[in-house]
Each structure stands twice: as structure tokens, then as C-alpha cells.
Design a protein around this motif. Sequence first.
Motif, PDB file in Angstrom:
ATOM      1  N   LEU A 136       0.978   4.377  -2.676  1.00 27.64           N
ATOM      2  CA  LEU A 136       1.198   5.781  -2.339  1.00 27.64           C
ATOM      3  C   LEU A 136       2.647   6.620  -3.523  1.00 27.64           C
ATOM      4  CD1 LEU A 136      -0.817   5.684   0.726  1.00 27.64           C
ATOM      5  CD2 LEU A 136      -1.233   6.782  -1.435  1.00 27.64           C
ATOM      6  N   GLU A 177      -3.808   9.089   6.767  1.00 32.93           N
ATOM      7  CA  GLU A 177      -4.323   7.445   6.618  1.00 32.93           C
ATOM      8  C   GLU A 177      -3.220   6.779   6.815  1.00 32.93           C
ATOM      9  OE1 GLU A 177      -7.475   7.758   3.986  1.00 32.93           O
ATOM     10  OE2 GLU A 177      -8.526   9.519   4.781  1.00 32.93           O
ATOM     11  N   LEU A 178      -2.750   6.015   6.028  1.00 35.30           N
ATOM     12  CA  LEU A 178      -2.125   4.900   6.639  1.00 35.30           C
ATOM     13  C   LEU A 178      -0.871   4.864   8.007  1.00 35.30           C
ATOM     14  CD1 LEU A 178      -0.724   2.641   5.446  1.00 35.30           C
ATOM     15  CD2 LEU A 178       0.880   4.166   3.900  1.00 35.30           C
ATOM     16  N   ALA A 182      -4.733  14.380  -2.695  1.00 30.32           N
ATOM     17  CA  ALA A 182      -5.476  13.216  -2.061  1.00 30.32           C
ATOM     18  C   ALA A 182      -4.836  12.154  -1.833  1.00 30.32           C
ATOM     19  CB  ALA A 182      -6.014  13.136  -3.559  1.00 30.32           C
ATOM     20  N   VAL A 183      -3.362  11.641  -2.465  1.00 28.91           N
ATOM     21  CA  VAL A 183      -2.203  11.604  -2.006  1.00 28.91           C
ATOM     22  C   VAL A 183      -1.708  11.406  -0.685  1.00 28.91           C
ATOM     23  CG1 VAL A 183      -0.468  12.184  -3.245  1.00 28.91           C
ATOM     24  CG2 VAL A 183      -0.378   9.877  -3.095  1.00 28.91           C
ATOM     25  N   ARG A 216       0.528  -1.335   0.168  1.00 23.89           N
ATOM     26  CA  ARG A 216      -0.293  -0.126  -0.338  1.00 23.89           C
ATOM     27  C   ARG A 216       0.721   1.646   0.195  1.00 23.89           C
ATOM     28  NH1 ARG A 216      -4.105   1.845   4.953  1.00 23.89           N
ATOM     29  NH2 ARG A 216      -5.258   3.062   4.246  1.00 23.89           N
ATOM     30  N   LEU A 246      -3.318  13.066   1.965  1.00 24.39           N
ATOM     31  CA  LEU A 246      -3.947  12.420   3.028  1.00 24.39           C
ATOM     32  C   LEU A 246      -3.871  11.142   2.715  1.00 24.39           C
ATOM     33  CD1 LEU A 246      -6.732  13.113   4.345  1.00 24.39           C
ATOM     34  CD2 LEU A 246      -8.460  13.100   2.197  1.00 24.39           C
ATOM     35  N   SER A 247      -3.886  10.539   1.787  1.00 29.59           N
ATOM     36  CA  SER A 247      -3.891   8.610   1.601  1.00 29.59           C
ATOM     37  C   SER A 247      -2.202   8.445   2.339  1.00 29.59           C
ATOM     38  CB  SER A 247      -3.989   8.168   0.489  1.00 29.59           C
ATOM     39  OG  SER A 247      -4.699   8.479  -0.341  1.00 29.59           O
ATOM     40  N   TRP A 248      -2.008   9.143   2.570  1.00 26.46           N
ATOM     41  CA  TRP A 248      -0.645   8.300   3.432  1.00 26.46           C
ATOM     42  C   TRP A 248      -1.123   8.867   4.230  1.00 26.46           C
ATOM     43  CZ3 TRP A 248       3.638   6.379   1.586  1.00 26.46           C
ATOM     44  CH2 TRP A 248       4.797   6.304   2.626  1.00 26.46           C
ATOM     45  N   HIS A 282       2.269   6.490  -7.039  1.00 24.11           N
ATOM     46  CA  HIS A 282       1.036   7.637  -7.395  1.00 24.11           C
ATOM     47  C   HIS A 282       1.871   8.689  -7.230  1.00 24.11           C
ATOM     48  CE1 HIS A 282      -3.285   9.451  -6.648  1.00 24.11           C
ATOM     49  NE2 HIS A 282      -2.503   9.480  -8.285  1.00 24.11           N
TER      50      HIS A 282
END
Length: 951
Positions: free
Chosen positions: A237, A266-267, A259-260, A233, A262-264, A240
Motif C-alpha cells: 500500500l 482497513e489494514l 482507494a488506497v 501488505r 480506504l485500504s490503509w 502504491h
Amino acid sequence: MGILEKLRPQPRWKHADPSVRVASVYDLGAEDTDALHALAREDPEPRVRRAAVSRIDEVPLLAEVARTDPDEEVRAEAVRGLAGIGAEADAPAQALEAVRQLLTLGRTKEVVLVARDTSSVEVRTGVVDLVDHQKTLAAISRHARDGATRLLALARLADAGEILTVALKAEHTDAAVAALERITALEALTEVAQRARNKVAARRARARLRLQTEEAPPGADTGIRMSAEERQRALDLLRHAEGLVAVADPDEAGTALAAVRLSWAELQADVECDPALVQQFETAIEAVREAIAQRREERLAEQERARALAREQADRIAICEEIEALSEAGAADRIAELKVRWDGLPPMPSEYAASLTRRFQNACRAFADRERRRLLAEAAAARLDTLATELEQLASSGQSADDVIARWRGLRRDADVLREHAAANPAAAARVEQAVAQLEAREQQQAEVRSRREQENLRRLQQLGRHVETLAAAEQITLKAGSRALREIRTALETRPPLPTKKDWQEVQTRLEAAHAALAPRVTELREADEWQRWANLQVQEELCREMETLKAEADFEAASRRMRELQARWKPVALAPRAQGEAMWRRFKAAQDEVFERVAPYFAAQIEERAANLARKQAICERAEALAASTDWVRTAVEIQALQAEWKRIGPVTRGQEKATWERFRAACDHFFTRRQQDLRQRKETWAANLARKEGFCVRAEALADSTDWEACAAELRQLQAEWKTVGPVRRSKSEAIWKRFRDACDRFFERYKHRDQVELAAKAAPRESIVHELEHLLPAAGAEAPAPDGLYALVQQARQRWHQAPELPRHMQQDLAMRYHQALGRLVAIWPAAFSGTDLDPEATRQRMEKLVARVEEVAPASGQPAAKLTPAELLARQWRERLAANTIGGGRGADTEESRGRSAEQAVREAQAQWMRLGPVSPEVAGPLHERFQRACRRFYEQRRRAS
């Protein structure tokens, strides 16, 4: 110089001075394309060709000039024209064709400029698809203004060196970063990190180097444990984020970056990430921020450049628009001022100089053309009245058609020029149009007349050629015909009549000369032979003169006249002789002929009277024949006309000159009658044929009904056919009797059968039994012959028996005869081949035994008078008692009368059953069957007799 000379100036592009030709190039309009092409290809002066090439927008011609022109500047101008078309053409197909020609010429630099400057996405894509040269693709990837074209060209790059060049020299971030992502070699990454013009690409290269050098060795323990799924995962990211560097749109890249991140985050909230991965992600995010900032700066710079370009072009565009709108009378001074303003403006950048210059030149040429047309219209307005008057006078003049057409052709050019300016003087223009229509109609008529005359001349000369060729090829010709043909050939060659084309005259001339050459020697030979023949005729003429002179003493006038006519007929073939001697000989012959004629004149007078009488008789015959010509009494009239023909033959000759007319009159009357007769006969034959066809149809139908058994329907239909037969007209006499006999025979055959239809029906019913009897008799051997039993004899006999029982019933007399034959045949078969029926229901021995039992049973029931009852076995006696009791309907007895009646009925039933069983018995030999049959019949008769007496 007159007005028409001003209206028709000599083209300046043909001027001897190159400077004038150069200036005229810019004055040529759209209708002068051929002249412009001629100047570009053929003018000897390079600067003239260069000026013409600058005005051309046809791709094939520009490519031709770029390949073949000897002057380098002209070729360069053609290449610039191709590049301008590729960059500015509205039609993508034309632009791409220009690019193909540039690639053929090896001008890759101009191809790169087209890909950079064109505003058409289709053209940019097409250029990249057409280019295969790696350096050219690299240049497009570096210099193209839109990101899609840059990335498309980069995607087609396969050379590692050119990819490195794009990464080093590209100023656009998307192209530089995309090229960098395709580089894996450490040395190339180092070079990009140190020398790349694009800062984002350089930083990205340094980040990749740092990651490669600081990467933990395999198996190193970082103290953080991540599952495979969590690591995957994190890596997704990271990839990306790294891919966002190549996104061309900074706003899109910024949204994706948020967006990326934010995803990081959360990870990281869920998992403790590897520091190395965190460091790589931060480096990638920093690179994306720098790329977004760089692209925004590039966008602002591009927008500012576009605004600067619009400001630079504004003044020149305004000048072009004003020139394009100029049309009034005093616009010449204004356009001169605008040209001075144009020349005073600062130089233009090369990226848009060509298009604006072309627009300015086109606007100036269009104005010059409008101004020239305005001046010509003003000059033409006055000339239209004069020309209309001249044309009207010419159209109504009484001159010959050739003169009128010749004068009209001289004025046609003036009319064609002035008709273009009809709006300047509409009334005069209408008069011109009307006069022109009249003159063109006369010209068309004259052309048609001339064409017909030329075609007729051609046909006549071709016919003459064929005639002369036929004469030349003939085995024999006359001197007269040959001489006349040679004269006609000489006349045709000397006068030379007009023909449709020059080629026609050449062909005709060659043909006539060849025919003349072939015929002339033969005519010369004939002429020489004719001279000799004339001398020979002179001897014959002298002999004829002597014979004519001897007729003077002839006493028989009829012989003298006949001989005189013979001599006259013999003179005609030898009339030609040498001129001097021939004249004297003719006078001698004529004098003797006149003397003979005077002596026989009374004879001729009597002969004339006789012939006049014959003429009167034949005219009377003609009148009679004409009176009979319309008759419809064919037979009688034909006999009468044949008699007139015989009488005509008996009448002698008629007055000279009347023979043919009289004979034709008589023959016409006879032909008229016999033609009518033939027509009538033909019509009657057609009617006879139609009637015959109908009657043959009746015969076919009657013959089809003759053997039918549907008596009433067929009888009605035949009567209808007979009624219709009477309505049909006659047929040819030779076929009338035959067709009637055929129809009558068919009808008679049916009605004869109809009269005896009962016998026919009986015969039809008896046919199955007859067939069965014939089949059984056919199985019997010949008399006195011995033969083995046929195969399957019993099966055949059984089938015959079944069919016999199923056959329809017949009258008693017919049934008895057939039954007797049937039983005889069946008995003979059983008697001849008893072994074939052994063990079957037709076994003769078993049948004999059954017959004896039936005879005994009947004889028991009806014993003979005084004859004791037959001795019965106990079982038979008991059976008899039971039957008697059953018949009396009691066991213990009853009234005597009832019991006796019941016994009688029981006995009668038993006899009838015995008779039925006897009828179903198989055959036996006559020696055995005869006595038994006699006993059985006698017993049956005796029983019925006793029964009758008892009742």
C-alpha cells in the motif's frame, strides 16, 4: 503593349532588381515551383533566396539550403522552415523527415521546439524515438506540453546528471517526480529538496530524506509485532501511494488516492501498524495531495493560456478568413485595408507566428492569382472572337501545308493562353477549339509526311553508304559504277536532305565521307586505266574495220552475214576510244558494214520468210499444246505433248523478237499440263497413302485375330474386315499385291484353323500331357550312356504325375498313345535309377510285390478251369468267408440264389478295385511287368467271361 503581351508578361522573378524579385516571390503560385526552387538555389542576392526559402515546404530542398547556402540568415530561414514543417505538417512522415534533417544539421534546439509545439501524437513519439542526444531528451522531458511525451523522453534518459537536471528544472510535476524517483544518491536528493523548481518534487525529496535519516536502525524494538504477511501488505500500500505522485491525470490520481486510503484504514482496523510505516504512508499521502493540487493548477493555467492564445489569434484568423473569401471585382481595395489592419496588430508570440504568417501570405497570393485570372478572362473575352476568325480562315485557306503550319505555330501560343479563359466567351471558344482541332490534324499529317520523308532519306543515304562501302571493299569495280557512286555521295553531301535527328545526319555524313575517301583513289586509277584502254581499243577497231572491208568481196552470203554479226559483236567491247579518232573509226566501220548488208539483203529476206514459216508452225504447235493443257487423259496427253516437244526441236529459228514470246507460250502450255498432272498424281498419292494406312490397319487387326480361339466372334469380325476392305479404294500399284497378300494370308490362316477347330482344341487339351511326357523323356539319359540320377528326381516325377492326373481327358486313341509314352518314360526312369525311388510309392520292388498280390487276388476270384484254388493262409481264408457273408447280408446263411448273386457282385467289386489299384501302381521294368500284366489281364478277362456265362 497589345493584349497578348499583357496576357503573357515577362516573369518578374527574372527581373534585374533584387527588390522586384523579392516582391515577385510572394506572387508565385503553386505552378511556379521550379522558379521558386531556382531562386532559392541560384539567386545571387541573399534576401531573394531568403524570401524564396520562406515559401518552400519541400524538406530535401530546405535541408540542402541549410547545409550549402553561404549566407547565415538564409540558412537560419531554412532551419526555421524545417522546424515549422516538423511542428505543423499534416503528414507525420513529412514532419519526421524534417526532424531527421534537423538532427543531421545538429539543430537540437529546433527539434525540442517541434516536440513541444506539434499537435500530432505520432510526430511527438517519433521525435523522441529519433533523438539519442541525452541533453535533447532532457530538454524534451522538461518542456514538452503533454505528459506522455515528457515521460517517454525521460524513460530514454540514461545519464544521471541529466535526470537530476530534469528533477531540478522541470516545472511539470509528472516529469519532476518521475525523475526524482530514479534518483537514489543522498547528495542528489538533498539538492532536489533545496533547489527544485517544482514544489511537489521538492517536498517529495525532503520526505525521502527525512525517512532515510529517521529510519530505525536494524534490530530496534518498536514494541509492535507485525507478521511478515501484514508487513508486506502495508509495504505494498505504501509503494502504491508513493507511485500516485507520477500519475499525470489529477482526477485519476484523486480516485486512486481515495482507494488506497480506504485500504490503509482497513489494514489499521485489523492490524496495529508500525509507526514508521504509518509516518511514511502519511508523508506519501501528503505528497500525492500536493501533486494533485499542483497538476490541477497546471491544467487551469494551460486552459487559460489556450484561451488567451485563441483571443490573440482571433483577429488575425478573421483577417485570413476574409481574404480567403474575397473574390468580387472591388476586392482590391478591401484587401489593402486588411493588410493595413494586419500590420497594425501587436506582435505575435513565436509559437504560432510562423503558421499564421504563412496562412496570411498564402491567402494574399491566392487572392492575387484569382484577381489576375479575372482580369485576364475579361481581356481574353474580346480576343477570342478575333482569334477564332483568324484560325478558321487559316484552316480553310488554300496555302501550302508548310505555310499553314508555320502561321499556325505563330498563333498557337495565343490560342493556348486564351483557351484557359474559354468561360468568358463560350461561343468563340468553341469556334477556336474546332479550328485548333483542324489545324492540329493538318499539323499531324504534315509531321507524318515529314517523318516518312526523313526516314526515307535516312534509308536511302544508309543504303548509299552500304553500296559505296561494298564497292570500296570489292576486288574489282567498273569505272562507271565508281563514278556514279562518287556523284551520288557529292550530291547527298551538298543538298543535305532532312533527316530525323542531327545525330543521324552526323553518322551518315561521317560514313559517306569515309566511303568517298576509300573509293575516290580507286576511281582515279580506273579512269587512268580507261584512258589507256581507249588507245588500245583504237588499234582493235582499225583491225575490225579492215576485216569488215574484206567482206565486201565475200561470195557466200551466209558466211558473210555470219561474219558480219561476229564483227559487230566484237566491236561492242572495244567501242570506247579517244573521241576524235573514235568517231572517224566508227564511220569507217559503219560504211563497210552497210555495203556488206546491201549485198546480203536478199539472203536475209529469204531467211526472214523461212523464219516466218517456222513461226507459223510453232504457233500451231502452241495452239495444239494449249488445247491439250486442260486434258485429264494423263498418259495419252503426255505422250502427245512429248511428241510436240520433239517436233518443236526439229523446227528451225523463228522471226527475230518472237523467239522468247513463242517459246514461253509453248512452255507455259506444257507446264500447265504437267503441273496439273503432278498435282493430280500428288492427290492420288495422298489418297493411296490414306488407303494404304487403312488397309495396313486391317492387316494388323487380322493378324492379331489369326491365332485367336474365340472362333465365332473372330470369324464375324474378320468377315466385317473383309467387307470394309472392299470399300477402301486402291493403293499404289507397287504395294497393292503385297498388302492384299498380307491381309489374305492372315484371314486364310484363321479360317484354316477355324475349319479344323476341333483338332485345334484337342491339340490344346493334349498340350499339357505332351509337355509332361516331353519333360519325363528329357530326364532320360542318352542311349547307351550312363549318368547319375538328376537332383530331386523323385520330386520332379511326383510333380509330373500330379499334373498328369489333373490334365483334361482326351479321346481314347490319343489318350492311349500318350499314356503308353508316359508309362514307358516313367518305367525307364525307375528302371535306370531304382535307388532314387527306393522307399517311395514308386519303389519298383514294392510295386512288384503289390502287382503279384493283385494278380493272385484276381486269379483267386476267377480260377482257371480245372485249376484248384490257390492255397490260402488261415487269415486269408477267414477274410474270404467274411466277405462272402457280408455280400449275402447274413451270417447264418439264407436262400441259395440270393447268396450266389451276392457273391458274384462282391467278386466283381473286388476285381474292379484290383483294376483301379493296378492303374495306380508305379512303374517296374518291362521284364517284370510284362508277365505280371499278362497274367492280370488274362485273369480279369476270365473273370468277366465267367461272370457273363453265369448271368
